[in-house]
Design an enzyme around this catalytic site. Sequence first.
Site, PDB file in Angstrom:
ATOM      1  CE  LYS A 177      -2.828   0.833   3.698  1.00  0.00           C
ATOM      2  NZ  LYS A 177      -2.556   2.149   4.279  1.00  0.00           N
ATOM      3  NE  ARG A 187       6.081   6.501   0.970  1.00  0.00           N
ATOM      4  CZ  ARG A 187       5.161   6.320   1.930  1.00  0.00           C
ATOM      5  NH1 ARG A 187       4.061   5.621   1.688  1.00  0.00           N
ATOM      6  NH2 ARG A 187       5.338   6.826   3.140  1.00  0.00           N
ATOM      7  NE  ARG A 241      -5.387   8.053  10.986  1.00  0.00           N
ATOM      8  CZ  ARG A 241      -4.829   7.252  10.074  1.00  0.00           C
ATOM      9  NH1 ARG A 241      -5.560   6.739   9.087  1.00  0.00           N
ATOM     10  NH2 ARG A 241      -3.548   6.960  10.147  1.00  0.00           N
ATOM     11  CD  GLN A 257       0.567   8.274   7.342  1.00  0.00           C
ATOM     12  OE1 GLN A 257       0.047   9.003   8.189  1.00  0.00           O
ATOM     13  NE2 GLN A 257      -0.037   7.216   6.838  1.00  0.00           N
ATOM     14  CG  ASP A 277       0.585  -0.046   9.662  1.00  0.00           C
ATOM     15  OD1 ASP A 277       0.252   0.757  10.551  1.00  0.00           O
ATOM     16  OD2 ASP A 277       0.952   0.309   8.526  1.00  0.00           O
ATOM     17  NE  ARG A 286      -5.115   0.048  12.995  1.00  0.00           N
ATOM     18  CZ  ARG A 286      -4.434   0.245  11.877  1.00  0.00           C
ATOM     19  NH1 ARG A 286      -3.108   0.278  11.913  1.00  0.00           N
ATOM     20  NH2 ARG A 286      -5.052   0.384  10.712  1.00  0.00           N
TER      21      ARG A 286
HETATM   22  O1  SPQ Z   1      -2.633   5.470   5.375  1.00  0.00           O
HETATM   23  P1  SPQ Z   1      -3.051   5.105   6.767  1.00  0.00           P
HETATM   24  O2  SPQ Z   1      -4.539   5.162   6.890  1.00  0.00           O
HETATM   25  O3  SPQ Z   1      -2.363   5.943   7.823  1.00  0.00           O
HETATM   26  O4  SPQ Z   1      -2.595   3.576   6.973  1.00  0.00           O
HETATM   27  C1  SPQ Z   1      -1.884   2.833   7.982  1.00  0.00           C
HETATM   28  C2  SPQ Z   1      -2.426   1.352   7.875  1.00  0.00           C
HETATM   29  O5  SPQ Z   1      -2.639   0.671   8.862  1.00  0.00           O
HETATM   30  O6  SPQ Z   1      -2.558   0.921   6.734  1.00  0.00           O
HETATM   31  C3  SPQ Z   1      -2.029   3.377   9.408  1.00  0.00           C
HETATM   32  F1  SPQ Z   1      -3.217   3.391   9.861  1.00  0.00           F
HETATM   33  O7  SPQ Z   1      -0.493   2.740   7.649  1.00  0.00           O
HETATM   34  C4  SPQ Z   1       0.439   3.819   7.725  1.00  0.00           C
HETATM   35  C5  SPQ Z   1       1.503   3.476   8.753  1.00  0.00           C
HETATM   36  O8  SPQ Z   1       0.957   3.279  10.027  1.00  0.00           O
HETATM   37  C6  SPQ Z   1       1.047   3.969   6.351  1.00  0.00           C
HETATM   38  C7  SPQ Z   1       2.333   4.721   6.339  1.00  0.00           C
HETATM   39  C8  SPQ Z   1       2.875   5.211   5.046  1.00  0.00           C
HETATM   40  O9  SPQ Z   1       2.542   4.670   3.986  1.00  0.00           O
HETATM   41  O10 SPQ Z   1       3.717   6.143   5.105  1.00  0.00           O
HETATM   42  C9  SPQ Z   1       3.051   4.948   7.492  1.00  0.00           C
HETATM   43  C10 SPQ Z   1       2.599   4.545   8.832  1.00  0.00           C
HETATM   44  O11 SPQ Z   1       2.091   5.680   9.543  1.00  0.00           O
HETATM   45  P2  SPQ Z   1       3.082   6.702  10.304  1.00  0.00           P
HETATM   46  O12 SPQ Z   1       2.171   7.759  10.829  1.00  0.00           O
HETATM   47  O13 SPQ Z   1       3.707   5.917  11.382  1.00  0.00           O
HETATM   48  O14 SPQ Z   1       3.990   7.238   9.321  1.00  0.00           O
END
Ligand code: SPQ
Length: 428
Positions: free
Chosen positions: A20, A25, A120, A167, A314, A345
């Site tokens: 995903k 990206r 969020r 993110q 995750d 969670r």
């Molecule tokens: O995109 P989203 O909704 O935040 O998805 C999640 C998931 O469980 O699929 C988190 F709820 O994954 C994030 C992950 O936790 C995807 C991600 C990324 O693609 O950069 C990074 C992670 O979040 P973070 O905030 O730790 O950078």
Amino acid sequence: MEINKLTGSLKGEIRVPGDKSISHRSIILGSISEGKTHINNFLMGEDCLNTIKCFRKLGVKIDINDSEVIVDGVGIKGLKKSIEPLYAGNSGTTMRLLTGLLSGQSFETIISGDESLSKRPMDRITKPLSLMGADISCSNGIYPPIIINQVNKLTGLKYKQKKASAQVKSSILLAGLYTDEDIEILQPEISRDHTERMMKYFGIDIRIEGKKIYMRGKREKLTGKKVFVPGDISSAAFYIVAASIIKDSHIVIKDVGINDTRTGIIDVMMNMGGSIKIHNKRTINEEDVGDIEIKYSNLKSIEIGGDIIPRIIDEIPIIALAANFAEGSTVIRDAEELKVKETNRIDAVCCELNKMGADIIPSDDGMIINGGKNLTGSSVSSRGDHRIAMMLAVAGYLAEGKTSIDNFESVNVSNPNFMKIFNSLCHI
Ligand code: SPQ
């Protein structure tokens, strides 16, 4: 969705859908490249399809064929103002990465999301982006929708992240493409680095030294590329744990992304006594890929915390289920980020699994799972969170009797074929 206890074991070879994070990206960088980007094994899940819809609204032509997605890049300055607000759906990645990318444009953008995403926090990206000169506002200064106003230019940034987050750093790096000044990010712990790897692959001069990331001076143009998206290890995690805890199982998951920043699930399962081997290791478009072989084994409890947390963030819901079937008490700490995912969670894992007979005590930054409990089929809720839905499905296969899972369709976010793939492994 109703699930009955599985009477046999899991056997066979599967592939899981594309990663995903990498799928998102590939659309983002493909869209601002010059020339076409051909993406194979793209994840056709709701989150990534929402990213495609956003870029189409920004004037990018994106075709979806049977086997590939073709992005006709418009170049770094080629995005156009969307006449409607962009909709990120359930996807935090879409909203946070696009906010970074769009904060240095000469047009205004509004990005909204579904009910879960609207709760969020977005201040984690709006704060560093504002330090770069971005003009962004959101509800109460924290929550979506996000309004990104046009600015003349962005500046460089030297940023010390308080919490590890891919993110947040990706949002800064994408905004950084719209300044000629240096970007430096210091991470408290290393989070997934797909943005850095893919930027390098598309021609950006980006350097990683341990926890530091440097993007220097004038930006080069990005050039369209061929991208193969490896199988998503976060989706594979459900089958890895299922095969580890369902007696006599032996499965292989082919072509999975095994980038070091994502393989915490393998380390955790092996520390718990799991039997996991990786074969056929190779690197494709800067990402490591391999086949994962898993055999049933007796698991034991461990303590999980510190710098492994961003590498399993995750996977914690399914790790909690593995810990329920392990001997002893497993402690998970330093994982308060779980509270601000698609749902809280920590709360979801403890409440829903306890309804089935588990003994899990929530804490402020994780949980204590008292293992060795037999589960009983019950009515449980995914709370609209794909990872909770898939974890409960695996729990349902191990529980006595029938388990019914409310709002199971949320699996469409990251693995629309979750059940089909699971059923292909079932041997009675
Ligand atoms: O995109 P989203 O909704 O935040 O998805 C999640 C998931 O469980 O699929 C988190 F709820 O994954 C994030 C992950 O936790 C995807 C991600 C990324 O693609 O950069 C990074 C992670 O979040 P973070 O905030 O730790 O950078």
